[in-house]
Design a protein around this motif. Structure first.
Motif, PDB file in Angstrom:
ATOM      1  N   LYS A   2       0.830  -1.203   0.000  1.00 34.52           N
ATOM      2  CA  LYS A   2       0.000   0.000   0.000  1.00 34.52           C
ATOM      3  C   LYS A   2       0.861   1.248   0.000  1.00 34.52           C
ATOM      4  CE  LYS A   2      -4.447  -1.052   1.856  1.00 34.52           C
ATOM      5  NZ  LYS A   2      -5.502  -0.555   2.671  1.00 34.52           N
ATOM      6  N   ASN A   3       0.506   2.174  -0.871  1.00 35.25           N
ATOM      7  CA  ASN A   3       1.144   3.486  -0.888  1.00 35.25           C
ATOM      8  C   ASN A   3       0.180   4.467  -0.237  1.00 35.25           C
ATOM      9  OD1 ASN A   3       3.535   2.802  -2.268  1.00 35.25           O
ATOM     10  ND2 ASN A   3       2.479   2.905  -4.225  1.00 35.25           N
ATOM     11  N   THR A   4       0.643   5.129   0.809  1.00 36.54           N
ATOM     12  CA  THR A   4      -0.213   6.078   1.505  1.00 36.54           C
ATOM     13  C   THR A   4       0.520   7.386   1.755  1.00 36.54           C
ATOM     14  OG1 THR A   4       0.437   5.270   3.692  1.00 36.54           O
ATOM     15  CG2 THR A   4      -1.532   4.274   2.699  1.00 36.54           C
ATOM     16  N   GLU A   6      -0.190  11.138   4.204  1.00 34.34           N
ATOM     17  CA  GLU A   6      -0.950  11.586   5.371  1.00 34.34           C
ATOM     18  C   GLU A   6      -0.939  13.110   5.469  1.00 34.34           C
ATOM     19  OE1 GLU A   6       0.851   9.833   8.807  1.00 34.34           O
ATOM     20  OE2 GLU A   6       0.462   7.787   8.127  1.00 34.34           O
ATOM     21  N   LYS A  38      -9.801  12.512  -3.722  1.00 33.69           N
ATOM     22  CA  LYS A  38      -9.610  11.813  -2.449  1.00 33.69           C
ATOM     23  C   LYS A  38      -9.695  12.803  -1.280  1.00 33.69           C
ATOM     24  CE  LYS A  38      -7.232   7.692  -4.026  1.00 33.69           C
ATOM     25  NZ  LYS A  38      -7.965   6.657  -3.302  1.00 33.69           N
ATOM     26  N   LYS A  42     -12.497  12.655   1.797  1.00 31.47           N
ATOM     27  CA  LYS A  42     -12.114  12.772   3.210  1.00 31.47           C
ATOM     28  C   LYS A  42     -12.827  13.956   3.857  1.00 31.47           C
ATOM     29  CE  LYS A  42      -9.111   9.435   3.826  1.00 31.47           C
ATOM     30  NZ  LYS A  42      -9.280   8.402   4.833  1.00 31.47           N
ATOM     31  N   ILE A 112      -5.408   9.497   6.227  1.00 31.68           N
ATOM     32  CA  ILE A 112      -4.481   8.640   5.479  1.00 31.68           C
ATOM     33  C   ILE A 112      -5.118   8.363   4.121  1.00 31.68           C
ATOM     34  CG2 ILE A 112      -3.327   6.405   5.403  1.00 31.68           C
ATOM     35  CD1 ILE A 112      -3.395   6.492   8.508  1.00 31.68           C
ATOM     36  N   ILE A 113      -4.379   8.688   3.084  1.00 35.65           N
ATOM     37  CA  ILE A 113      -4.903   8.531   1.731  1.00 35.65           C
ATOM     38  C   ILE A 113      -4.105   7.436   1.026  1.00 35.65           C
ATOM     39  CG2 ILE A 113      -5.189   9.685  -0.497  1.00 35.65           C
ATOM     40  CD1 ILE A 113      -5.627  12.274   1.176  1.00 35.65           C
ATOM     41  N   ASP A 114      -4.826   6.391   0.649  1.00 41.00           N
ATOM     42  CA  ASP A 114      -4.214   5.267  -0.063  1.00 41.00           C
ATOM     43  C   ASP A 114      -4.304   5.553  -1.560  1.00 41.00           C
ATOM     44  OD1 ASP A 114      -3.387   2.855  -1.117  1.00 41.00           O
ATOM     45  OD2 ASP A 114      -5.093   1.706  -0.374  1.00 41.00           O
ATOM     46  N   SER A 116      -2.575   3.373  -3.842  1.00 38.60           N
ATOM     47  CA  SER A 116      -1.955   2.202  -4.463  1.00 38.60           C
ATOM     48  C   SER A 116      -2.443   1.957  -5.887  1.00 38.60           C
ATOM     49  CB  SER A 116      -2.212   0.957  -3.612  1.00 38.60           C
ATOM     50  OG  SER A 116      -1.702   1.140  -2.325  1.00 38.60           O
ATOM     51  N   ALA A 154       6.467   8.436   0.529  1.00 37.55           N
ATOM     52  CA  ALA A 154       5.706   7.236   0.147  1.00 37.55           C
ATOM     53  C   ALA A 154       6.469   6.410  -0.873  1.00 37.55           C
ATOM     54  CB  ALA A 154       4.339   7.628  -0.394  1.00 37.55           C
TER      55      ALA A 154
END
Length: 160
Positions: A2-4, A6, A38, A42, A112-114, A116, A154
């Motif tokens: 996973k690439n996140t 913050e 994204k 949020k 936290i924003i994924d 991927s 990331a």
């Protein structure tokens, strides 16, 4: 893997607004658009959390929506147990402090924003920001630094 990335909740609106003004093209522009979407998702979640916090202190109607004073320009009606004793149209000092603390905590939380599934687009965004040819000042420079720093971290995690 996973690439996140913050960011504090309180940063999201400003980041999205300023990032939208950056001159980008191709995959970098697509990465920016995904990131802004994204952020917006949020922000909706944060807005819902804020309403939940407000519902603890202010009256709601039968549908569960916050009630406002008639002609009060959106001013919320305090629940009796939290209303100021001298002016029942306002929250009491203790309730106001508690509400402010809860809102501050919400704003200080990290989103936290994924990304991927959009990794190539975000890599292109990072690369475009790395070689960004335009001069940036004040808010734009801060947004640039925050977003670039998160993307760099990331992608560096993935290389180790």
């Amino acid at each position: 893997m996973k690439n996140t990335i913050e960011f504090k909740n309180s940063e999201l609106t400003g980041l999205a607004n300023v990032l939208g003004g950056f001159k980008l093209k191709g995959k970098a522009s697509l990465g920016r658009t995904v990131l802004i979407r994204k952020f917006a998702k949020k922000q909706e979640e944060i807005s819902d959390d804020l309403v939940d916090i407000q519902k603890k202190y202010f009256e709601t109607d039968k549908e569960g929506k916050l009630r406002v004073f008639e002609g009060g320009e959106g001013k919320l009606i305090p629940k009796t147990e939290f209303a100021d004793k001298k002016d029942p149209n306002k929250l009491g000092k203790k309730a106001t402090k508690e509400l402010d603390n809860e809102v501050k905590d919400l704003n200080d939380e990290v989103s936290i924003i994924d990304f991927s599934e959009y990794s190539p687009r975000f890599k292109a965004l990072k690369d475009a920001l790395e070689d960004y040819p335009y001069e940036l000042e004040s808010d734009s420079a801060i947004v640039y630094e925050r977003i670039y720093d998160q993307l760099e971290q990331a992608f560096n995690k993935g290389e180790k």
